[in-house]
Design a protein around this motif. Structure first.
Motif, PDB file in Angstrom:
ATOM      1  N   LYS A 195       0.853  -1.178   0.000  1.00  0.00           N
ATOM      2  CA  LYS A 195       0.000   0.000   0.000  1.00  0.00           C
ATOM      3  C   LYS A 195       0.898   1.241   0.000  1.00  0.00           C
ATOM      4  CE  LYS A 195      -4.170  -1.774   0.157  1.00  0.00           C
ATOM      5  NZ  LYS A 195      -5.024  -1.622   1.355  1.00  0.00           N
ATOM      6  N   MET A 196       0.851   1.994  -1.082  1.00  0.00           N
ATOM      7  CA  MET A 196       1.703   3.165  -1.241  1.00  0.00           C
ATOM      8  C   MET A 196       0.944   4.412  -0.824  1.00  0.00           C
ATOM      9  SD  MET A 196       3.783   4.312  -4.676  1.00  0.00           S
ATOM     10  CE  MET A 196       4.971   5.650  -4.674  1.00  0.00           C
ATOM     11  N   GLY A 197       1.589   5.215   0.029  1.00  0.00           N
ATOM     12  CA  GLY A 197       0.952   6.454   0.438  1.00  0.00           C
ATOM     13  C   GLY A 197       0.682   6.519   1.932  1.00  0.00           C
ATOM     14  N   GLN A 198      -0.202   7.395   2.296  1.00  0.00           N
ATOM     15  CA  GLN A 198      -0.473   7.761   3.689  1.00  0.00           C
ATOM     16  C   GLN A 198      -1.719   7.059   4.216  1.00  0.00           C
ATOM     17  OE1 GLN A 198      -2.457  11.742   5.288  1.00  0.00           O
ATOM     18  NE2 GLN A 198      -0.576  12.155   4.172  1.00  0.00           N
TER      19      GLN A 198
ATOM     20  N   ARG B  10      10.135   0.812   2.964  1.00  0.00           N
ATOM     21  CA  ARG B  10       9.248   0.173   3.949  1.00  0.00           C
ATOM     22  C   ARG B  10       9.774  -1.202   4.356  1.00  0.00           C
ATOM     23  NH1 ARG B  10       4.614   2.770   4.908  1.00  0.00           N
ATOM     24  NH2 ARG B  10       3.963   4.420   3.459  1.00  0.00           N
ATOM     25  N   GLY B  11      10.507  -1.864   3.479  1.00  0.00           N
ATOM     26  CA  GLY B  11      11.102  -3.152   3.831  1.00  0.00           C
ATOM     27  C   GLY B  11      10.095  -4.220   4.200  1.00  0.00           C
ATOM     28  N   GLY B  12       8.903  -4.164   3.595  1.00  0.00           N
ATOM     29  CA  GLY B  12       7.879  -5.161   3.896  1.00  0.00           C
ATOM     30  C   GLY B  12       7.031  -4.837   5.107  1.00  0.00           C
ATOM     31  N   THR B  13       7.251  -3.691   5.751  1.00  0.00           N
ATOM     32  CA  THR B  13       6.471  -3.312   6.930  1.00  0.00           C
ATOM     33  C   THR B  13       5.329  -2.375   6.534  1.00  0.00           C
ATOM     34  OG1 THR B  13       7.724  -1.305   7.481  1.00  0.00           O
ATOM     35  CG2 THR B  13       8.617  -3.415   8.249  1.00  0.00           C
ATOM     36  N   LYS B  14       4.449  -2.092   7.478  1.00  0.00           N
ATOM     37  CA  LYS B  14       3.302  -1.219   7.225  1.00  0.00           C
ATOM     38  C   LYS B  14       3.306   0.003   8.132  1.00  0.00           C
ATOM     39  CE  LYS B  14       0.427  -5.124   5.735  1.00  0.00           C
ATOM     40  NZ  LYS B  14      -0.834  -5.886   5.972  1.00  0.00           N
ATOM     41  N   PHE B  15       4.438   0.265   8.767  1.00  0.00           N
ATOM     42  CA  PHE B  15       4.535   1.395   9.682  1.00  0.00           C
ATOM     43  C   PHE B  15       4.908   2.683   8.930  1.00  0.00           C
ATOM     44  CE2 PHE B  15       6.079  -2.419  11.988  1.00  0.00           C
ATOM     45  CZ  PHE B  15       5.007  -2.566  12.853  1.00  0.00           C
ATOM     46  N   MET B  16       4.872   3.810   9.650  1.00  0.00           N
ATOM     47  CA  MET B  16       5.326   5.074   9.063  1.00  0.00           C
ATOM     48  C   MET B  16       6.802   5.007   8.711  1.00  0.00           C
ATOM     49  SD  MET B  16       3.513   8.240  11.064  1.00  0.00           S
ATOM     50  CE  MET B  16       4.154   7.819  12.684  1.00  0.00           C
ATOM     51  N   ARG B  17       7.556   4.295   9.554  1.00  0.00           N
ATOM     52  CA  ARG B  17       8.991   4.097   9.356  1.00  0.00           C
ATOM     53  C   ARG B  17       9.263   2.617   9.511  1.00  0.00           C
ATOM     54  NH1 ARG B  17       8.097   7.884  13.585  1.00  0.00           N
ATOM     55  NH2 ARG B  17       8.016  10.003  12.725  1.00  0.00           N
TER      56      ARG B  17
ATOM     57  N   SER C 191       7.294   4.568  16.398  1.00  0.00           N
ATOM     58  CA  SER C 191       7.876   5.286  17.531  1.00  0.00           C
ATOM     59  C   SER C 191       8.967   6.253  17.087  1.00  0.00           C
ATOM     60  CB  SER C 191       8.459   4.284  18.544  1.00  0.00           C
ATOM     61  OG  SER C 191       9.225   4.944  19.521  1.00  0.00           O
ATOM     62  N   ASP C 192       8.903   7.493  17.611  1.00  0.00           N
ATOM     63  CA  ASP C 192       9.967   8.467  17.360  1.00  0.00           C
ATOM     64  C   ASP C 192      11.238   8.128  18.130  1.00  0.00           C
ATOM     65  OD1 ASP C 192       8.080   9.769  15.885  1.00  0.00           O
ATOM     66  OD2 ASP C 192       7.836  11.463  17.252  1.00  0.00           O
TER      67      ASP C 192
ATOM     68  N   ALA D 122       8.277   7.093   5.508  1.00  0.00           N
ATOM     69  CA  ALA D 122       8.421   6.430   4.211  1.00  0.00           C
ATOM     70  C   ALA D 122       7.503   7.029   3.160  1.00  0.00           C
ATOM     71  CB  ALA D 122       8.135   4.939   4.363  1.00  0.00           C
ATOM     72  N   ALA D 123       6.370   7.601   3.564  1.00  0.00           N
ATOM     73  CA  ALA D 123       5.387   8.113   2.611  1.00  0.00           C
ATOM     74  C   ALA D 123       5.659   9.551   2.167  1.00  0.00           C
ATOM     75  CB  ALA D 123       3.983   8.031   3.223  1.00  0.00           C
TER      76      ALA D 123
END
Length: 605
Positions: free
Chosen positions: A337-340, A474-481, A486-487, A582-583
């Motif tokens: 899923k590409m984007g925000q 994204r490396g196969g993940t679905k997180f923001m980073r 987590s910051d 990533a987005a």
């Protein structure tokens, strides 16, 4: 204890038992006691193995190269490479490069505090070292020593660090000194002695020297020093315990130097400890039960040899470009899923406000499914050294060279972005070495570099498409980073606008660098790629279109029109949390150049 007391009570009442009965009971009770002792010892052994393989690991790594007298080529490279390997082996690493005495002592104190909560402590130093009157000293940068009497005031005694490590009381401490280079101040010394003097290792400590006492170690003719090059290889071998690892390192160094350099180890006895392995039960198929087998704690990045034209490359395969030595990793094809996301939108509005969100983040919508074919991507951004080789061979003048200026941000500009005269990839407004990412390069510069490399190689290199870049980041993940939302974890994985560098706003951590960091300093993402977020922005092939996501093809989308801008992605050393994702998308004109913008390559065959 209850069972043992019961046994004692029965013996006190022995007269009430028939003789045969007492003999039988005695045999059974002895067997029970032996079983109890066996299981108690087994539990203690298991506990000891667990402590030795899963306890917290803390390391302080220092590399000094930029000495006023006797600068070294590889010490910073050695420290960065060592820090990377130690992070992969589960160490909490404090990395410092080119540090003066004040910073070195401050890092000692930070290290000392962390050791109190650790099971194993490791100190690594690469740089100049010397002995004076039987005392070993580490030499900070920015030091001028004119005579022997000044050493104790300008340098740092190794014993100072050993005392801190001993005070922590860890079961195991390791001290590695790749610091027996030639004394840079020897011409000023009346009584000059080469190398280090041997130190007796405190209990539970290993002290490893790059060469034998009184001898000098080589700085190496490659990217790493001779000793550290061998050490890096053996550190990651899951079949070598610490004693065997240092022994094999010594053998490797002796072979490479034709026995001109002989590493040395001082230690006290301690149990087997595998830095790259953990205990497993002995195999039931093996008749040899006298040892414990080990497997890697963390699966290392795959490093299979790949030919110039791999027939069927597998995800994780690597290939090294023979022209510049750039290492590429095979990224598997797939969909994402590409984007925000909706959650990301809520986070951004909360952190940035509706107005800033509308101005800078709306082009990340709509969230849509995209599929990409497998491709090769460089593990790191193109380095300053690699770009320098291209310029040296071609005489190319970048857009910054032609225009005589570039955008920079530093103390000179009062910490705001300004286009200043005299800045370019060789002078970005802060200090860099050949292993930092090249910056102040335009999209045009990147394309000329790629055309040159294509002419010298059998491969077809290119910039990544925007879809390839986000998929890889994204490396196969679905997180923001790729490490999560987590910051607070950012500084383990990326060079960002960190609190430790004084940026405001910032991530609440310290990554060790105010500007660019050497490529590969931080932990990789799940695809084995470094610095996909932070360090330097990276040019993409696509033309920027704010409505691109409504126009994307389902498979391998690529935008070729819509504006005069090109896309760059990934954030950099001064980017704040809400935008380092990533987005996040950015755009610049093809001749734009600044001190946080670089590039990395892909191969699509």
């Amino acid at each position: 204890m209850f069972i043992l007391n019961s046994v004692l009570f029965k013996y006190l009442e022995a007269d009430f038992y028939p003789l045969e009965k007492r003999k039988k009971d005695h045999i059974q009770e002895q067997a029970m006691i032996q079983k109890m002792i066996f299981f108690a010892v087994l539990l203690l052994f298991a506990a000891n193995i667990t402590m030795a393989t899963t306890g917290k690991r803390t390391a302080l790594v220092i590399g000094n190269s930029t000495y006023r007298s006797g600068p070294l080529k590889n010490s910073v490279n050695d420290a960065v490479a060592m820090a990377h390997v130690l992070k992969r082996l589960g160490f909490d690493v404090i990395l410092k490069t080119d540090v003066p005495k004040k910073v070195m002592l401050k890092s000692f104190r930070e290290f000392s505090k962390k050791l109190l909560r650790s099971e194993i402590g490791l100190f690594y130093f690469a740089g100049h070292g010397m002995q004076i009157n039987g005392i070993n000293y580490l030499i900070p940068v920015h030091t001028t020593i004119r005579e022997e009497s000044e050493v104790e005031f300008e340098a740092v005694a190794v014993g100072r660090l050993l005392a801190k490590m001993k005070r922590a009381g860890n079961p195991l401490n390791i001290v590695i000194l790749d610091a027996c280079r030639d004394n840079p101040f020897k011409q000023s010394f009346r009584n000059f002695q080469k190398g280090f003097v041997q130190m007796n290792a405190p209990l539970g400590t290993v002290i490893a020297y790059a060469t034998s006492p009184g001898s000098v170690a080589a700085d190496g003719d490659g990217r790493n020093g001779t000793y550290t090059e061998a050490l890096l290889k053996n550190f990651q071998n899951p079949n070598l315990d610490i004693q065997k690892m240092f022994n094999q390192t010594g053998l490797d160094v002796m072979k490479k130097t034709n026995k001109q350099q002989v590493p040395w180890v001082s230690t006290t006895p301690f149990p087997d400890y595998f830095l790259a392995g953990k205990a497993l039960p002995p195999s039931s198929e093996s008749s040899d039960k006298s040892h414990v087998k080990f497997k890697p704690v963390q699966k290392p990045l795959v490093n299979k040899p790949v030919t110039n034209k791999p027939a069927k490359p597998e995800p994780g395969d690597t290939w090294t470009d023979p022209v510049l030595g750039m290492e590429f990793v095979r990224v598997p094809g797939g969909c994402f899923k590409m984007g925000q996301t909706k959650a990301e939108k809520q986070y951004l509005i909360k952190e940035a406000g509706q107005d800033m969100y509308s101005r800078y983040c709306m082009d990340e919508l709509p969230l849509h499914k995209v599929c990409v074919d497998g491709f090769w991507m460089a593990k790191t951004e193109v380095t300053r050294g690699q770009f320098k080789q291209f310029v040296k061979e071609t005489g190319y003048r970048t857009d910054a060279d032609k225009k005589g200026k570039a955008w920079i941000k530093n103390k000179h500009t009062n910490w705001i972005w300004k286009e200043e005269i005299g800045y370019n990839w060789k002078k970005p407004g802060f200090s860099q070495t050949d292993i930092h990412p090249v910056v102040c390069v335009s999209w045009n510069d990147a394309k000329v570099f790629i055309n040159w490399l294509n002419q010298k190689s059998e491969q077809k290199f290119s910039l990544p498409t925007e879809a390839q870049w986000e998929y890889a980041a994204r490396g196969g993940t679905k997180f923001m980073r790729f490490w999560g939302d987590s910051d607070s974890q950012a500084c383990n994985y990326a060079n960002v606008a960190d609190k430790g560098s004084g940026w405001d706003p910032s991530f609440a951590c310290s990554d060790g660098y105010q500007f660019t960091a050497p490529v590969g300093t931080y932990l990789p993402n799940p695809f084995g790629l470094f610095d996909m977020l932070g360090n330097a922005w990276e040019w993409c092939e696509d033309v920027y279109d704010k409505n691109a996501y409504s126009k994307h093809d389902h498979n391998n989308p690529f935008i070729t029109s819509g504006s005069a801008f090109r896309v760059d992605r990934g954030g950099s050393w001064d980017y704040l949390p809400k935008f380092l994702r990533a987005a996040y998308r950015r755009r610049d004109l093809t001749d734009y150049r600044d001190s946080f913008l670089g590039f990395r390559l892909t191969i699509n065959n």
